[in-house]
Design an enzyme around this catalytic site. Structure first.
Site, mmCIF file in Angstrom:
data_model
loop_
_atom_site.group_PDB
_atom_site.id
_atom_site.type_symbol
_atom_site.label_atom_id
_atom_site.label_comp_id
_atom_site.label_asym_id
_atom_site.label_seq_id
_atom_site.Cartn_x
_atom_site.Cartn_y
_atom_site.Cartn_z
ATOM 1 N N ARG A 140 0.630 -1.263 0.227
ATOM 2 C CA ARG A 140 -0.004 -0.259 0.083
ATOM 3 C C ARG A 140 0.776 1.423 -0.224
ATOM 4 O O ARG A 140 0.757 2.169 -0.590
ATOM 5 C CB ARG A 140 -0.966 -0.083 1.294
ATOM 6 C CG ARG A 140 -1.672 1.292 1.423
ATOM 7 C CD ARG A 140 -2.977 1.103 2.285
ATOM 8 N NE ARG A 140 -2.909 0.195 3.226
ATOM 9 C CZ ARG A 140 -2.263 0.453 4.569
ATOM 10 N NH1 ARG A 140 -1.475 1.445 4.696
ATOM 11 N NH2 ARG A 140 -2.359 -0.453 5.326
ATOM 12 N N TYR A 180 -16.666 16.346 -15.474
ATOM 13 C CA TYR A 180 -17.058 15.042 -15.488
ATOM 14 C C TYR A 180 -18.219 14.937 -14.321
ATOM 15 O O TYR A 180 -18.059 15.331 -13.113
ATOM 16 C CB TYR A 180 -15.724 14.119 -15.089
ATOM 17 C CG TYR A 180 -16.223 12.742 -15.152
ATOM 18 C CD1 TYR A 180 -16.644 11.945 -16.406
ATOM 19 C CD2 TYR A 180 -16.250 11.962 -14.126
ATOM 20 C CE1 TYR A 180 -16.646 10.624 -16.291
ATOM 21 C CE2 TYR A 180 -16.383 10.631 -13.951
ATOM 22 C CZ TYR A 180 -16.619 9.931 -15.182
ATOM 23 O OH TYR A 180 -16.927 8.489 -15.271
HETATM 24 C C1 LIG Z 1 -13.385 8.676 -16.616
HETATM 25 C C2 LIG Z 1 -13.190 10.207 -16.019
HETATM 26 C C3 LIG Z 1 -12.677 10.427 -14.844
HETATM 27 C C4 LIG Z 1 -13.035 9.290 -13.712
HETATM 28 O O1 LIG Z 1 -12.246 8.349 -13.938
HETATM 29 P P1 LIG Z 1 -12.543 6.825 -13.400
HETATM 30 O O2 LIG Z 1 -11.162 6.031 -13.868
HETATM 31 O O3 LIG Z 1 -13.691 6.006 -14.196
HETATM 32 O O4 LIG Z 1 -12.669 6.666 -12.030
HETATM 33 C C5 LIG Z 1 -12.557 11.618 -14.327
HETATM 34 N N1 LIG Z 1 -12.618 12.567 -15.483
HETATM 35 C C6 LIG Z 1 -12.799 12.399 -16.562
HETATM 36 C C7 LIG Z 1 -12.518 13.542 -17.634
HETATM 37 C C8 LIG Z 1 -13.084 11.081 -17.083
HETATM 38 O O5 LIG Z 1 -13.454 10.913 -18.262
#
Ligand SMILES: *Cc1c(COP(=O)(O)O)cnc(C)c1O
Length: 382
Positions: free
Chosen positions: A49, A101
């Site tokens: 970890r 996002y």
């Molecule tokens: C997919 C995505 C995330 C989140 O990532 P995960 O790996 O799904 O947790 C954050 N920001 C953007 C722009 C994304 O496309």
């Protein structure tokens, strides 16, 4: 190693042969714990970890590729964002770009707000609004450029300048561009975030995230969050991302070429009411895209009028898959309002301009003529 050009870095940064065996691929160290050499002494690792030899290699590569001081790999992009905002404390003010996002909005509005951190959303394409929104307790400005799914750009250098004048740090979600096409730290940002799930892994077969810091303080802080909160990327996932990175510049070239070709085709299609792609001269921020990015990427969104039109379009596609996510070798199409932004309230979606008629495309690395033919027949379905 930074004297090398990008494609060389992608193949070699952090990926030198294993000193023990000469294996030219980074070994997968599946060990939770490590034998100590005495009391309080070890060979560099004690518990996975806190640190793992496979993860170390990936983290080194990530720092190199983004021109940062240190890289930190997490179990998902969301875990990386959560680790970034773990720098904040009760009473701090977080300024976030308006259309980030959907998962980021969920994290901020449903969890981070519970810790007494004030969160405010601002349209960062308007620099005057950014300046006006900064308060004495503002600690972090968080943004994505281009944004998801409207492809609105933020002038990262200009925001960083405003932020730094007030002692505020800037974190940039660089997922949509990949480290190949945009390097926020070089533009003045302090912290870069990636969902490695997308272009870095590139094959839609893993979930992961990363933070790249630019100072020794970031390194210390993010190492602590990794060790204390524990959302670290597994060695196997690190191995996959390291493998993905080697071909990333090559993949991005094809993603880009397809993005430009598809955007050009859609730009004159009568059923596409609006097209958001920074590579088009008609995009209101095309000039900023040319200045800030090394390419236009392979993401675009378009307006097809109604939810029903979108349903028919998605059902008719043969190559593009109706799926969330992006940045993989296969082309994807998705209905933003009911997928990535489903948990955003209808009113907030409207404020962001994410309509029921909006479709987002992520161009894969297939042949561009096949992709265009697929879109053509699907657009004929409504
Ligand atoms: C997919 C995505 C995330 C989140 O990532 P995960 O790996 O799904 O947790 C954050 N920001 C953007 C722009 C994304 O496309």
């Amino acid at each position: 190693m930074s004297e090398y050009k990008y494609s060389t870095l992608a193949v070699h940064a952090g990926q030198h042969p294993d000193p023990l065996t000469g294996a030219i691929n980074v070994p997968l160290y599946l060990s939770s714990t490590f034998e100590l050499t005495g009391i309080g002494t070890d060979r560099g690792w004690d518990y996975s970890r806190a640190g793992n030899p496979t993860r170390d290699r990936l983290e080194f590569a990530l720092a190199k590729l983004e021109g940062g001081y240190s890289g930190h790999a997490f179990t998902s992009g969301m875990a990386a964002i959560a680790a970034m905002v773990a720098m904040l404390k009760t009473g701090d003010h977080l300024l976030c770009a308006l259309d980030v996002y959907g998962g980021t909005v969920r994290l901020f509005n449903e969890i981070i707000v519970l810790y007494g951190i004030e969160i405010e959303y601002v349209d960062m394409s308007d620099l005057a609004l950014v300046e006006k929104a900064i308060r004495p307790n503002t600690k972090l400005i968080y943004l994505e450029s281009p944004s998801n799914p409207r492809m609105v750009l933020t002038d990262i250098a200009a925001v960083a300048k405003i932020a730094h004048a007030h002692g505020v740090e800037v974190g940039v979600d660089n997922t949509f561009m990949s480290p190949c096409l945009q390097n926020p730290i070089a533009l003045g940002a302090d912290i870069v975030m990636h969902s490695t799930t997308k272009y870095l892994n590139g094959h839609s077969d893993g979930i992961g995230g990363a933070l790249i810091g630019s100072t020794p303080e970031h390194k210390e802080r993010f190492l602590l969050v990794q060790k204390a909160a524990g959302g670290v990327m597994s060695p196997f996932e690190c191995f996959l991302v390291l493998r993905g990175i080697k071909t990333m510049p090559l993949r991005i070239k094809q993603h880009e070429e397809n993005g430009r070709a598809v955007a050009e085709y859609l730009s004159t299609h009568p059923k596409v009411q609006k097209l958001n792609y920074p590579g088009l001269k008609t995009h209101p921020q095309h000039e900023l895209a040319v200045r800030q990015q090394k390419g236009f990427g392979s993401m675009l969104s378009m307006e097809l009028g109604t939810r029903d039109n979108c349903a028919k379009f998605l059902a008719a596609l043969k190559i593009f898959l109706n799926a969330e996510s992006l940045g993989g070798v296969e082309s994807l199409a998705s209905h933003s309002a009911t997928t990535t932004h489903a948990t955003v309230s209808a009113a907030d979606r409207e404020a962001m301009g994410i309509t029921e008629g909006m479709i987002r495309l992520s161009m894969g690395i297939e042949d561009k003529e096949d992709l265009i033919a697929d879109l053509e027949q699907a657009l004929a379905s409504f």
